[in-house]
Design a protein around this motif. Structure first.
Motif, mmCIF file in Angstrom:
data_model
loop_
_atom_site.group_PDB
_atom_site.id
_atom_site.type_symbol
_atom_site.label_atom_id
_atom_site.label_comp_id
_atom_site.label_asym_id
_atom_site.label_seq_id
_atom_site.Cartn_x
_atom_site.Cartn_y
_atom_site.Cartn_z
ATOM 1 N N LEU A 167 36.250 -19.118 -8.850
ATOM 2 C CA LEU A 167 36.622 -18.502 -7.569
ATOM 3 C C LEU A 167 35.810 -17.223 -7.340
ATOM 4 C CD1 LEU A 167 40.511 -19.018 -7.460
ATOM 5 C CD2 LEU A 167 38.698 -20.554 -6.698
ATOM 6 N N LYS A 218 33.379 -16.655 -4.194
ATOM 7 C CA LYS A 218 33.540 -15.451 -3.379
ATOM 8 C C LYS A 218 32.200 -14.718 -3.244
ATOM 9 C CE LYS A 218 37.007 -11.914 -2.615
ATOM 10 N NZ LYS A 218 37.614 -12.572 -1.454
ATOM 11 N N LEU A 268 30.328 -16.408 -0.572
ATOM 12 C CA LEU A 268 30.839 -16.020 0.753
ATOM 13 C C LEU A 268 30.359 -14.616 1.134
ATOM 14 C CD1 LEU A 268 34.612 -17.128 0.659
ATOM 15 C CD2 LEU A 268 32.669 -18.397 1.573
ATOM 16 N N ASP A 280 33.954 -18.313 10.453
ATOM 17 C CA ASP A 280 34.061 -19.365 9.432
ATOM 18 C C ASP A 280 32.860 -20.303 9.432
ATOM 19 O OD1 ASP A 280 36.550 -18.313 8.993
ATOM 20 O OD2 ASP A 280 37.656 -19.974 9.907
ATOM 21 N N HIS A 308 29.578 -20.094 7.341
ATOM 22 C CA HIS A 308 29.572 -20.209 5.886
ATOM 23 C C HIS A 308 29.035 -21.562 5.393
ATOM 24 C CE1 HIS A 308 31.270 -16.484 4.501
ATOM 25 N NE2 HIS A 308 32.133 -16.507 5.484
ATOM 26 N N GLY A 341 38.504 -23.693 3.840
ATOM 27 C CA GLY A 341 37.374 -23.229 4.635
ATOM 28 C C GLY A 341 37.775 -22.697 5.995
ATOM 29 N N GLY A 375 40.094 -19.717 6.996
ATOM 30 C CA GLY A 375 38.735 -19.436 6.597
ATOM 31 C C GLY A 375 38.568 -19.569 5.085
ATOM 32 N N PRO A 376 37.328 -19.501 4.655
ATOM 33 C CA PRO A 376 37.034 -19.713 3.233
ATOM 34 C C PRO A 376 37.587 -18.644 2.292
ATOM 35 C CG PRO A 376 35.034 -19.168 4.491
ATOM 36 C CD PRO A 376 36.116 -19.377 5.486
ATOM 37 N N ASP A 377 37.625 -17.394 2.740
ATOM 38 C CA ASP A 377 38.204 -16.334 1.910
ATOM 39 C C ASP A 377 39.675 -16.626 1.628
ATOM 40 O OD1 ASP A 377 36.438 -14.426 1.125
ATOM 41 O OD2 ASP A 377 36.626 -13.201 2.924
ATOM 42 N N LEU A 405 40.143 -19.243 -1.061
ATOM 43 C CA LEU A 405 39.991 -18.737 -2.430
ATOM 44 C C LEU A 405 41.216 -17.914 -2.830
ATOM 45 C CD1 LEU A 405 36.207 -17.737 -2.588
ATOM 46 C CD2 LEU A 405 37.267 -19.953 -3.032
#
Lengths: 250, 250
Positions: free
Chosen positions: A25, A29, A32, A40, A43, B18, B20-22, B25
């Motif tokens: 993870l 990160k 990202l 979004d 990405h 995704g 969002g992707p943050d 995670l």
């Protein structure tokens, strides 16, 4: 919120993870954080497999028991490649001992080798002496040492006693410890290697950046792999060597 | 490091992420943090798809343009289900507007619905009045309001002007902002809803927990979904309702 009209990424990133899962993870990160984005859709499309059942890498290497882990890795890579990925990465240093197994199972999907990327980076920086902190498996199988020496970079790793302490730090991180005490223990190891004349110190286990002290001497292969992944997925020169200094490591 | 002999997890978790992707995670980290573990092998095998190309959920709902996003979700779910998962989750509140599309594409693989899990939890806590902070899409399509009212829970959401500010906070988080200023703006919204008599406040957008102020009034559906995922993958009673208070939200 606006949809992006100019997403840079045209390729999909396959992440062979779970070794350990926290480190995976952390890697995702980093991808990202360092991908230019406003929403979004900017990405990179990541497909992340937390293959937590993969046998312990250090144990497999030290006991010379490779069959089970190779079978497990092969199955995971094939599973991941079924998801239309364009490139595969493994954010775990020790598992790179099995890089050939991973590349063979991935067939035509390129595998970005974190060890080579890191050593190429150090070579581009004209570093002459590097300290290595990693699992006993990574040290024992000379994963970084051989790759560095091929590039005429001298390397130093902890003594057997100190290596035992490094392994205890890594095991503690894997069990959830993120304490300052642990971070200070790591700093002791860093200082010890520096006193032997190393210019930079490799965090050669993906757990270590999770508690890394704030010192510019450290090199995080995870950061370099994240940058290489972004370059691969977003640029026209996918195999470009990373030459910038990873100052924004944390 | 020892291999676990008693891994609790027998099932594999599919994460439609995704968005969002943050936030994805963050969700996966919650699953790791709350799974009892001493080594990598104790962890749940997660398969995470960062389907970043999914069209903007709020835009799709507000413009009543569902075809494109439904096609995109269907393709992602089918891709994820090809990876032998036992259960599917989507750590994004707004996308639950398309819960039926996701469940239909997942066929026999159960979809753990975060909205229902959250509302069941609040009902088990005998909460009578809840405030909702979320995207304009989530508020507009009454995702939480209808589910709460079916459970006889009254709910309050920000005024149109305040909702505009909430949306600006969410957009800022998506573009990478994690500043204290943004956190204080969110606290203003929390205080405003509390002054209207709400007992608990739902963080009904997965970006909001990333900057949530430290107050026990907040309920994080992501935490509840993580707990439900662990229960599903590790226990013999996979559809058990979460009844414990998520005090360890952060």
């Amino acid at each position: 919120m606006t949809n992006s009209t100019a997403s840079l990424s045209t390729k999909q990133l396959g992440v062979l993870g779970g070794m350990g899962p926290d480190a995976t993870l952390y890697f995702s990160k980093l991808v990202l954080q360092h991908t230019p984005h406003a929403c979004d859709q900017d990405h990179i499309r990541q497909k992340i497999l937390l293959a937590t059942q993969t046998p312990d890498r250090t144990q497999s290497i030290l006991s010379n028991s490779h069959t089970h882990i190779q079978q497990s890795l092969r199955a995971s890579v094939i599973e991941l490649c079924r998801m239309d990925i364009d490139v595969i990465v493994a954010p775990c240093n020790t598992v790179h001992y099995y890089a050939d197994t991973i590349q063979a199972a991935a067939a035509k999907t390129p595998f970005l080798n974190m060890i080579n990327i890191t050593c190429d980076y150090l070579s581009s920086q004209q570093v002459k002496c590097v300290g290595i902190l990693g699992t006993t498996g990574t040290i024992h199988c000379r994963l970084y040492q051989d790759a560095l020496e091929q590039r005429n970079i001298h390397c130093i790793h902890p003594s057997a006693d100190q290596q035992q302490q490094v392994m205890e730090i890594i095991t503690a991180i894997k069990s959830g410890d993120r304490s300052d005490t642990l971070s200070l223990q790591l700093l002791d190891q860093v200082n010890s290697l520096q006193s032997e004349g190393t210019e930079r110190i490799l965090l050669g286990c993906t757990e270590l950046p999770l508690i890394a002290p704030d010192t510019s001497v450290l090199v995080d292969p995870m950061y370099l792999l994240a940058k290489a992944s972004i370059t691969f997925c977003c640029s026209k020169d996918p195999f470009k060597t990373i030459t910038e200094d990873p100052k924004d490591i944390k």
